[in-house]
Design a protein around this motif. Structure first.
Motif, PDB file in Angstrom:
ATOM      1  N   ASN A   1      30.323 -22.422  -5.901  1.00  0.00           N
ATOM      2  CA  ASN A   1      29.749 -23.499  -5.089  1.00  0.00           C
ATOM      3  C   ASN A   1      29.961 -24.846  -5.778  1.00  0.00           C
ATOM      4  OD1 ASN A   1      27.998 -22.989  -7.193  1.00  0.00           O
ATOM      5  ND2 ASN A   1      26.131 -23.266  -5.988  1.00  0.00           N
ATOM      6  N   ASP A   2      31.197 -25.068  -6.210  1.00  0.00           N
ATOM      7  CA  ASP A   2      31.536 -26.319  -6.875  1.00  0.00           C
ATOM      8  C   ASP A   2      32.524 -27.106  -6.018  1.00  0.00           C
ATOM      9  OD1 ASP A   2      33.923 -24.942  -7.139  1.00  0.00           O
ATOM     10  OD2 ASP A   2      33.772 -24.692  -9.316  1.00  0.00           O
ATOM     11  N   GLN A   3      33.098 -28.164  -6.574  1.00  0.00           N
ATOM     12  CA  GLN A   3      33.989 -29.010  -5.785  1.00  0.00           C
ATOM     13  C   GLN A   3      35.256 -28.272  -5.351  1.00  0.00           C
ATOM     14  OE1 GLN A   3      34.414 -31.441  -9.576  1.00  0.00           O
ATOM     15  NE2 GLN A   3      36.324 -31.966  -8.551  1.00  0.00           N
ATOM     16  N   TYR A   4      35.724 -27.332  -6.192  1.00  0.00           N
ATOM     17  CA  TYR A   4      36.954 -26.616  -5.863  1.00  0.00           C
ATOM     18  C   TYR A   4      36.711 -25.564  -4.781  1.00  0.00           C
ATOM     19  CZ  TYR A   4      38.206 -28.918 -10.195  1.00  0.00           C
ATOM     20  OH  TYR A   4      38.404 -29.875 -11.161  1.00  0.00           O
ATOM     21  N   GLY A   5      35.597 -24.856  -4.896  1.00  0.00           N
ATOM     22  CA  GLY A   5      35.251 -23.902  -3.855  1.00  0.00           C
ATOM     23  C   GLY A   5      35.011 -24.583  -2.519  1.00  0.00           C
TER      24      GLY A   5
ATOM     25  N   LYS B   1      32.886 -23.091  19.194  1.00  0.00           N
ATOM     26  CA  LYS B   1      31.684 -23.251  18.399  1.00  0.00           C
ATOM     27  C   LYS B   1      32.053 -23.751  17.007  1.00  0.00           C
ATOM     28  CE  LYS B   1      29.245 -19.660  20.986  1.00  0.00           C
ATOM     29  NZ  LYS B   1      28.246 -20.539  21.638  1.00  0.00           N
ATOM     30  N   LYS B   2      31.043 -24.157  16.249  1.00  0.00           N
ATOM     31  CA  LYS B   2      31.280 -24.753  14.942  1.00  0.00           C
ATOM     32  C   LYS B   2      30.367 -24.117  13.898  1.00  0.00           C
ATOM     33  CE  LYS B   2      32.778 -29.160  16.930  1.00  0.00           C
ATOM     34  NZ  LYS B   2      34.197 -29.024  16.527  1.00  0.00           N
ATOM     35  N   GLY B   3      30.906 -24.025  12.685  1.00  0.00           N
ATOM     36  CA  GLY B   3      30.168 -23.377  11.613  1.00  0.00           C
ATOM     37  C   GLY B   3      29.936 -24.273  10.413  1.00  0.00           C
ATOM     38  N   ILE B   4      28.685 -24.306   9.967  1.00  0.00           N
ATOM     39  CA  ILE B   4      28.309 -24.989   8.732  1.00  0.00           C
ATOM     40  C   ILE B   4      28.122 -23.899   7.677  1.00  0.00           C
ATOM     41  CG2 ILE B   4      26.590 -26.452   7.611  1.00  0.00           C
ATOM     42  CD1 ILE B   4      25.850 -27.430  10.472  1.00  0.00           C
ATOM     43  N   VAL B   5      28.841 -24.007   6.585  1.00  0.00           N
ATOM     44  CA  VAL B   5      28.827 -22.965   5.558  1.00  0.00           C
ATOM     45  C   VAL B   5      27.866 -23.345   4.431  1.00  0.00           C
ATOM     46  CG1 VAL B   5      30.210 -21.732   3.850  1.00  0.00           C
ATOM     47  CG2 VAL B   5      31.185 -22.277   6.103  1.00  0.00           C
ATOM     48  N   HIS B   6      26.977 -22.393   4.104  1.00  0.00           N
ATOM     49  CA  HIS B   6      26.057 -22.616   2.990  1.00  0.00           C
ATOM     50  C   HIS B   6      26.771 -22.191   1.706  1.00  0.00           C
ATOM     51  CE1 HIS B   6      22.681 -22.971   0.466  1.00  0.00           C
ATOM     52  NE2 HIS B   6      21.769 -22.892   1.401  1.00  0.00           N
ATOM     53  N   MET B   7      27.341 -23.155   0.994  1.00  0.00           N
ATOM     54  CA  MET B   7      28.173 -22.861  -0.162  1.00  0.00           C
ATOM     55  C   MET B   7      27.425 -22.140  -1.270  1.00  0.00           C
ATOM     56  SD  MET B   7      31.352 -23.533   0.184  1.00  0.00           S
ATOM     57  CE  MET B   7      31.778 -23.280  -1.550  1.00  0.00           C
ATOM     58  N   ASP B   8      26.120 -22.382  -1.394  1.00  0.00           N
ATOM     59  CA  ASP B   8      25.351 -21.755  -2.465  1.00  0.00           C
ATOM     60  C   ASP B   8      25.104 -20.271  -2.195  1.00  0.00           C
ATOM     61  OD1 ASP B   8      25.269 -24.385  -3.178  1.00  0.00           O
ATOM     62  OD2 ASP B   8      23.111 -24.627  -2.965  1.00  0.00           O
ATOM     63  N   LEU B   9      25.294 -19.835  -0.961  1.00  0.00           N
ATOM     64  CA  LEU B   9      24.953 -18.467  -0.571  1.00  0.00           C
ATOM     65  C   LEU B   9      26.119 -17.733   0.083  1.00  0.00           C
ATOM     66  CD1 LEU B   9      21.348 -19.166   0.784  1.00  0.00           C
ATOM     67  CD2 LEU B   9      21.973 -18.152  -1.414  1.00  0.00           C
ATOM     68  N   ILE B  10      27.327 -18.037  -0.366  1.00  0.00           N
ATOM     69  CA  ILE B  10      28.514 -17.291   0.032  1.00  0.00           C
ATOM     70  C   ILE B  10      29.016 -16.533  -1.195  1.00  0.00           C
ATOM     71  CG2 ILE B  10      30.909 -17.440   0.828  1.00  0.00           C
ATOM     72  CD1 ILE B  10      28.882 -17.986   3.027  1.00  0.00           C
ATOM     73  N   HIS B  11      29.234 -15.242  -1.039  1.00  0.00           N
ATOM     74  CA  HIS B  11      29.643 -14.415  -2.173  1.00  0.00           C
ATOM     75  C   HIS B  11      31.150 -14.536  -2.425  1.00  0.00           C
ATOM     76  CE1 HIS B  11      25.659 -12.738  -1.775  1.00  0.00           C
ATOM     77  NE2 HIS B  11      25.926 -12.342  -0.536  1.00  0.00           N
TER      78      HIS B  11
ATOM     79  N   THR C   1      23.059 -27.494  -2.583  1.00  0.00           N
ATOM     80  CA  THR C   1      22.171 -28.252  -3.476  1.00  0.00           C
ATOM     81  C   THR C   1      22.972 -28.976  -4.548  1.00  0.00           C
ATOM     82  OG1 THR C   1      21.908 -26.332  -4.921  1.00  0.00           O
ATOM     83  CG2 THR C   1      20.293 -26.589  -3.147  1.00  0.00           C
ATOM     84  N   LYS C   2      24.285 -28.720  -4.609  1.00  0.00           N
ATOM     85  CA  LYS C   2      25.117 -29.225  -5.690  1.00  0.00           C
ATOM     86  C   LYS C   2      25.787 -30.551  -5.315  1.00  0.00           C
ATOM     87  CE  LYS C   2      24.328 -25.439  -7.977  1.00  0.00           C
ATOM     88  NZ  LYS C   2      23.435 -25.436  -9.155  1.00  0.00           N
ATOM     89  N   PRO C   3      25.600 -31.580  -6.123  1.00  0.00           N
ATOM     90  CA  PRO C   3      26.225 -32.886  -5.832  1.00  0.00           C
ATOM     91  C   PRO C   3      27.741 -32.805  -5.680  1.00  0.00           C
ATOM     92  CG  PRO C   3      24.537 -33.141  -7.510  1.00  0.00           C
ATOM     93  CD  PRO C   3      24.695 -31.670  -7.296  1.00  0.00           C
ATOM     94  N   LYS C   4      28.417 -32.032  -6.535  1.00  0.00           N
ATOM     95  CA  LYS C   4      29.876 -31.949  -6.463  1.00  0.00           C
ATOM     96  C   LYS C   4      30.342 -31.332  -5.156  1.00  0.00           C
ATOM     97  CE  LYS C   4      31.057 -33.729 -10.429  1.00  0.00           C
ATOM     98  NZ  LYS C   4      31.850 -34.994 -10.486  1.00  0.00           N
ATOM     99  N   ALA C   5      29.581 -30.381  -4.636  1.00  0.00           N
ATOM    100  CA  ALA C   5      29.933 -29.769  -3.357  1.00  0.00           C
ATOM    101  C   ALA C   5      29.772 -30.770  -2.218  1.00  0.00           C
ATOM    102  CB  ALA C   5      29.071 -28.531  -3.105  1.00  0.00           C
TER     103      ALA C   5
END
Length: 206
Positions: free
Chosen positions: A86-90, A72-82, A106-110
């Motif tokens: 949620n930037d380019q480095y994360g 299976k495959k996972g799409i990670v919601h970067m804005d909602l991971i503790h 929602t972040k362009p850099k991400a």
């Protein structure tokens, strides 16, 4: 009938070629998973793709590893991971070390980091008014993500309006309450819908 409609329409949402890595989303419903009980149920089901959110970063590597072990495959919601920015480095860490298959943000850099790291990129946009619509389409046109996730999903004619500015596949999210809502989104041109309602995505799966 949503089951019949989804069955007839079950196809590739898209084939995105990132260097040597070809990724495909092959389902019209994307289960959104935010707890371990739902995650374990997902592993036993027939869906391939899911969205992960509201988990702590400490668990992400194990979650994605389990997904891959079950094909299976996972799409990670970067804005909602503790526990991670949620930037380019994360996002780079999530793609390179956790081996996420896709990123929502929602972040362009991400989004830019997801693309450069051979992950599916999904730009999440909120349709509040005409100004937010124009701001979002300009951002999408500049970033060229693999998909756009629109919230709320049940906006009349939203796919046609978006495609007048940028021809990017659309996923609907938010306010999906029943199978009729899913059918409306898909018949309106959306490639898929995301939902956290386990009973709903399981009812369509069956």
């Amino acid at each position: 009938d949503c089951k019949k409609y989804c069955g007839q329409r079950r196809r590739l949402i898209g084939i995105k070629k990132h260097g040597k890595k070809d990724l495909m989303i092959i389902q019209n419903i994307l289960p959104v998973i935010s707890d371990w009980k739902t995650f374990e149920a997902f592993l036993k089901g027939s869906y391939t793709w899911c969205i992960l959110m509201d988990f702590h970063m400490n668990f992400m590597e194990d979650l994605v590893k389990q997904l891959h072990e079950h094909n299976k495959k996972g799409i990670v919601h970067m804005d909602l991971i503790h526990g991670i920015a949620n930037d380019q480095y994360g996002t780079q860490y999530m793609c390179q070390k956790v081996h996420a298959d896709g990123i929502i943000s929602t972040k362009p850099k991400a989004i830019e980091a997801a693309k450069s790291n051979q992950c599916i990129s999904i730009l999440r946009i909120f349709m509040i008014d005409s100004r937010s619509f124009m701001r979002s389409v300009h951002m999408a046109s500049a970033l060229q993500p693999d998909y756009i996730e629109v919230l709320p999903a049940l906006l009349p004619g939203i796919v046609k309006k978006l495609h007048a500015y940028c021809n990017i596949p659309v996923i609907g999210g938010g306010m999906i309450e029943n199978q009729e809502d899913i059918a409306k989104c898909l018949s309106g041109g959306m490639q898929a819908v995301s939902t956290s309602h386990r009973e709903l995505w399981e009812s369509v799966e069956k």
